[in-house]
Scaffold this motif. Structure first.
Motif, short mmCIF file in Angstrom:
data_model
loop_
_atom_site.label_atom_id
_atom_site.label_comp_id
_atom_site.label_asym_id
_atom_site.label_seq_id
_atom_site.Cartn_x
_atom_site.Cartn_y
_atom_site.Cartn_z
N PHE A 261 9.33 12.72 -4.75
CA PHE A 261 10.52 11.77 -4.40
C PHE A 261 10.98 11.19 -5.80
O PHE A 261 10.06 11.53 -6.85
N ASP A 262 11.99 10.52 -5.70
CA ASP A 262 12.48 10.07 -7.10
C ASP A 262 11.95 8.47 -7.27
O ASP A 262 11.54 7.81 -6.17
N ALA A 263 11.65 8.10 -8.52
CA ALA A 263 11.24 6.74 -8.94
C ALA A 263 12.03 5.72 -8.15
O ALA A 263 11.42 4.77 -7.92
N ASP A 264 13.48 5.93 -8.23
CA ASP A 264 14.20 4.99 -7.72
C ASP A 264 13.79 4.77 -6.28
O ASP A 264 13.88 3.42 -5.79
N THR A 265 13.57 5.58 -5.40
CA THR A 265 13.33 5.42 -4.14
C THR A 265 12.12 4.80 -3.72
O THR A 265 12.18 3.78 -3.01
N ILE A 266 10.95 5.25 -4.47
CA ILE A 266 9.75 4.64 -4.26
C ILE A 266 9.76 3.24 -4.61
O ILE A 266 9.28 2.22 -3.98
N MET A 267 10.44 2.96 -5.87
CA MET A 267 10.39 1.53 -6.36
C MET A 267 11.31 0.71 -5.50
O MET A 267 11.00 -0.47 -5.45
N GLY A 268 12.25 1.51 -4.96
CA GLY A 268 13.18 0.31 -3.86
C GLY A 268 12.16 -0.11 -2.59
O GLY A 268 12.40 -1.47 -2.32
N ILE B 207 3.62 8.61 1.82
CA ILE B 207 4.09 9.67 0.98
C ILE B 207 3.31 10.98 1.58
O ILE B 207 2.09 10.81 1.83
N THR B 208 4.03 12.11 1.65
CA THR B 208 3.60 13.43 2.06
C THR B 208 4.26 14.56 1.50
O THR B 208 5.52 14.39 1.31
N SER B 209 3.48 15.67 1.53
CA SER B 209 4.03 16.85 1.23
C SER B 209 4.38 17.66 2.43
O SER B 209 5.12 18.58 2.30
N PHE B 210 4.22 17.07 3.58
CA PHE B 210 4.37 17.85 4.87
C PHE B 210 5.14 16.75 5.73
O PHE B 210 4.54 16.08 6.73
N PRO B 211 6.47 16.60 5.31
CA PRO B 211 7.10 15.40 6.32
C PRO B 211 7.42 15.71 8.00
O PRO B 211 8.54 16.33 8.12
N GLU B 212 6.44 15.87 8.59
CA GLU B 212 6.71 16.19 10.03
C GLU B 212 7.48 15.13 10.82
O GLU B 212 7.03 13.71 10.62
N GLU B 213 8.28 15.36 11.62
CA GLU B 213 9.00 14.40 12.17
C GLU B 213 8.32 13.63 13.21
O GLU B 213 8.27 12.24 13.27
N ARG B 214 7.34 14.18 13.77
CA ARG B 214 6.33 13.27 14.63
C ARG B 214 5.58 12.29 13.96
O ARG B 214 5.36 11.12 14.67
N LEU C 113 0.87 -1.14 0.05
CA LEU C 113 0.07 0.00 -0.11
C LEU C 113 0.83 1.33 -0.11
O LEU C 113 1.74 1.29 0.69
N ILE C 114 0.61 2.24 -0.66
CA ILE C 114 1.33 3.46 -0.93
C ILE C 114 0.06 4.35 -0.66
O ILE C 114 -0.93 4.48 -1.55
N THR C 115 0.34 5.13 0.52
CA THR C 115 -0.73 6.04 0.73
C THR C 115 -0.04 7.39 1.30
O THR C 115 0.87 7.71 1.78
N ASP C 116 -1.05 8.42 0.85
CA ASP C 116 -0.64 9.89 1.34
C ASP C 116 -1.17 9.97 2.78
O ASP C 116 -1.94 9.11 3.23
N VAL C 117 -0.13 10.62 3.36
CA VAL C 117 -0.59 11.02 4.86
C VAL C 117 -1.62 11.77 5.45
O VAL C 117 -2.67 11.41 6.12
N GLN C 118 -1.69 12.92 4.46
CA GLN C 118 -2.73 13.91 4.77
C GLN C 118 -3.88 13.87 3.66
O GLN C 118 -3.73 14.30 2.78
N MET C 119 -4.94 13.60 4.22
CA MET C 119 -6.32 13.41 3.07
C MET C 119 -7.42 13.86 4.03
O MET C 119 -7.44 13.66 5.22
N PRO C 120 -8.55 14.38 3.43
CA PRO C 120 -9.66 14.55 3.94
C PRO C 120 -10.34 13.47 4.63
O PRO C 120 -9.75 12.25 4.31
N ASP C 121 -11.25 13.62 5.66
CA ASP C 121 -11.70 12.60 6.28
C ASP C 121 -10.70 11.63 7.28
O ASP C 121 -10.04 11.98 8.02
N MET C 122 -10.52 10.52 6.51
CA MET C 122 -9.57 9.68 7.18
C MET C 122 -7.92 9.85 6.56
O MET C 122 -7.79 9.59 5.38
N SER C 123 -7.19 10.17 7.48
CA SER C 123 -5.57 10.38 6.99
C SER C 123 -4.98 8.99 6.95
O SER C 123 -5.60 7.76 7.08
N GLY C 124 -3.95 8.87 6.06
CA GLY C 124 -3.04 7.67 6.02
C GLY C 124 -2.57 7.12 7.18
O GLY C 124 -2.45 5.72 7.19
N ILE C 125 -2.48 7.74 8.33
CA ILE C 125 -1.80 7.42 9.59
C ILE C 125 -3.15 6.70 10.24
O ILE C 125 -2.82 5.55 10.69
#
Length: 122
Positions: free
Chosen positions: A102-109, A77-84, A47-59
């Motif tokens: 992010f680059d293709a190699d990283t996500i495909m890895g 994956i996120t546009s807002f990479p908060e450490e917490r 599963l590849i999921t965004d962190v911040q989404m309306p209603d239910m977040s990825g977390i």
């Protein structure tokens, strides 16, 4: 099958195109709720999921999956990479946490790692 969840259609399409270019099947969803309601959910190998989404977040989705006993490898994956948030995801067993862009190699890895780590049927 690789499931991709992001409320941004352009991100979904880009990741789907990348994953398919490696010969993998994909299924895309605009929300965590759509994924949970899908008949494709049991076929997901990663599963590849965004962190911040309306209603239910990825977390929150991650928490629901873990509560159900799903050991599905998850790449955030996120546009807002908060450490917490990164820490929470990693402590929960997330496979990856990537800041957009992010680059293709990283996500495909991470995708290849997820598929290698899947339990094999006996």
């Amino acid at each position: 099958m690789i499931a991709i969840i992001d409320d941004d259609e352009s991100v979904r399409v880009a990741i789907e195109s990348l994953i398919r270019s490696f010969g993998f099947r994909t299924s895309v969803f605009a929300s965590a709720e759509a994924f949970l309601a899908s008949s494709n959910m049991p076929q997901a190998h990663c599963l590849i999921t965004d962190v911040q989404m309306p209603d239910m977040s990825g977390i929150e989705l991650f928490d629901v999956l873990r509560a159900r006993g799903a050991g599905l490898p998850v790449i955030f994956i996120t546009s807002f990479p908060e450490e917490r948030v990164r820490r929470r995801a990693q402590e929960g067993g997330a496979l990856g946490f990537l800041a957009k862009p992010f680059d293709a190699d990283t996500i495909m890895g991470f995708v290849f790692e997820a598929l290698r780590s899947r339990p094999r049927p006996h």
